[in-house]
Design an enzyme around this catalytic site. Sequence first.
Site, PDB file in Angstrom:
ATOM      1  N   ASN A   1      -6.930  -3.297  14.533  1.00  0.00           N
ATOM      2  CA  ASN A   1      -8.428  -3.622  13.981  1.00  0.00           C
ATOM      3  C   ASN A   1      -8.459  -4.649  13.260  1.00  0.00           C
ATOM      4  O   ASN A   1      -9.500  -5.097  12.754  1.00  0.00           O
ATOM      5  CB  ASN A   1      -8.932  -2.453  13.354  1.00  0.00           C
ATOM      6  CG  ASN A   1      -8.294  -1.945  11.983  1.00  0.00           C
ATOM      7  OD1 ASN A   1      -7.186  -2.426  11.692  1.00  0.00           O
ATOM      8  ND2 ASN A   1      -8.677  -0.862  11.363  1.00  0.00           N
TER       9      ASN A   1
ATOM     10  N   HIS B   1      -6.709  -5.367  10.251  1.00  0.00           N
ATOM     11  CA  HIS B   1      -6.561  -4.920   8.750  1.00  0.00           C
ATOM     12  C   HIS B   1      -5.362  -5.730   8.405  1.00  0.00           C
ATOM     13  O   HIS B   1      -4.253  -5.772   9.294  1.00  0.00           O
ATOM     14  CB  HIS B   1      -6.654  -3.393   8.597  1.00  0.00           C
ATOM     15  CG  HIS B   1      -5.416  -2.826   8.883  1.00  0.00           C
ATOM     16  ND1 HIS B   1      -5.522  -1.222   8.924  1.00  0.00           N
ATOM     17  CD2 HIS B   1      -4.262  -3.161   9.147  1.00  0.00           C
ATOM     18  CE1 HIS B   1      -4.240  -0.878   9.213  1.00  0.00           C
ATOM     19  NE2 HIS B   1      -3.401  -1.884   9.601  1.00  0.00           N
TER      20      HIS B   1
ATOM     21  N   GLU C   1      -9.558  -2.505   5.434  1.00  0.00           N
ATOM     22  CA  GLU C   1     -10.119  -1.990   6.674  1.00  0.00           C
ATOM     23  C   GLU C   1     -11.486  -2.823   7.207  1.00  0.00           C
ATOM     24  O   GLU C   1     -12.081  -3.450   6.081  1.00  0.00           O
ATOM     25  CB  GLU C   1     -10.531  -0.523   6.705  1.00  0.00           C
ATOM     26  CG  GLU C   1      -9.403   0.343   6.696  1.00  0.00           C
ATOM     27  CD  GLU C   1      -8.257   0.441   7.742  1.00  0.00           C
ATOM     28  OE1 GLU C   1      -7.887  -0.422   8.445  1.00  0.00           O
ATOM     29  OE2 GLU C   1      -7.777   1.958   7.858  1.00  0.00           O
TER      30      GLU C   1
ATOM     31  N   ASP D   1       0.825  -1.313  -0.107  1.00  0.00           N
ATOM     32  CA  ASP D   1      -0.104  -0.032   0.069  1.00  0.00           C
ATOM     33  C   ASP D   1       0.963   1.383   0.023  1.00  0.00           C
ATOM     34  O   ASP D   1       1.979   1.236   0.231  1.00  0.00           O
ATOM     35  CB  ASP D   1      -0.823   0.068   1.043  1.00  0.00           C
ATOM     36  CG  ASP D   1      -0.384  -0.310   2.582  1.00  0.00           C
ATOM     37  OD1 ASP D   1       1.056  -0.317   2.547  1.00  0.00           O
ATOM     38  OD2 ASP D   1      -0.980  -1.024   3.332  1.00  0.00           O
TER      39      ASP D   1
HETATM   40  P1  PGA Z   1       2.458  -1.450  12.479  1.00  0.00           P
HETATM   41  O1  PGA Z   1       1.170  -1.566  11.461  1.00  0.00           O
HETATM   42  O2  PGA Z   1       3.535  -2.471  12.015  1.00  0.00           O
HETATM   43  O3  PGA Z   1       3.215  -0.080  12.371  1.00  0.00           O
HETATM   44  O4  PGA Z   1       1.984  -1.633  13.709  1.00  0.00           O
HETATM   45  C1  PGA Z   1       1.105  -2.906  11.186  1.00  0.00           C
HETATM   46  C2  PGA Z   1      -0.231  -2.685  10.201  1.00  0.00           C
HETATM   47  O5  PGA Z   1      -0.962  -1.763  10.147  1.00  0.00           O
HETATM   48  O6  PGA Z   1      -0.492  -3.542   9.259  1.00  0.00           O
END
Ligand code: PGA
Length: 237
Positions: free
Chosen positions: A125, A127, A132, A56
């Site tokens: 959450n 995702h 999301e 992304d």
């Molecule tokens: P993070 O993000 O490694 O910064 O916790 C993980 C994600 O949102 O997939």
Amino acid sequence: MSKQAAALIALQIKRKPDSVLGLATGDTPLLMYQELVRIYQKGELDFSKVKTFNLDEYLGLEKEDPQSYFYYMKEQLFRHINIQPENINIPNGMAQDRNLECSSYEAKIKETGGIDLQVLGIGVNGHIGFNEPDKNFEALTHVVSLDEKTIISNARFFESMKEVPTKAISMGIKTIFHAKKVVLLANGETKAKAVAKMVRGKIIPKVPASILQLHKDVTIVVDQEAGQLLQKNEIHR
Ligand code: PGA
């Protein structure tokens, strides 16, 4: 966690030097990238034929913006290894025609023969990429409006809440699902619930990572904190 994950990627590249890797950003894979750089610097890994596709990118950030995922990947991995610039793919967050950017990205992944190994993190959450929690699973690379929890979680990287992007381009669930292998990493207590729901919960779009229960080759690498709820053998709804 990072060493285990780096070892899996190194093995993939040794077995197939022209591997197509799907890569993730965020805090979680930082030390994994450092470990890969270390292995490369010891002369044990060759990235010259490797192709990469990132999951992304934020909309509206220039490549040179220190908060962009393009910049992150350059700093954390690409500038330290012998990957060919033309083999690096990250969605263009500044594309004029966003829908065209999404479909071209998808087509380019297909052209390479598909992703051999996809690295994923997981959001608090649930995702994966920026897919999301929602009413439906979004299949292909698409523009997403980020969830409030994601925006709050990402705010730690920005000076103020106002600067946190609210939209991104993300691979879809089907894009991720087509990867031959998936390696998902999670560390820290804040991820424990999401990890438990992903592994033992219902397969629902409210927990996007839960769809991975249906993928035939997923390795989940967690530290003790992120895995703490798995040991209890509970069902997480
Ligand atoms: P993070 O993000 O490694 O910064 O916790 C993980 C994600 O949102 O997939």
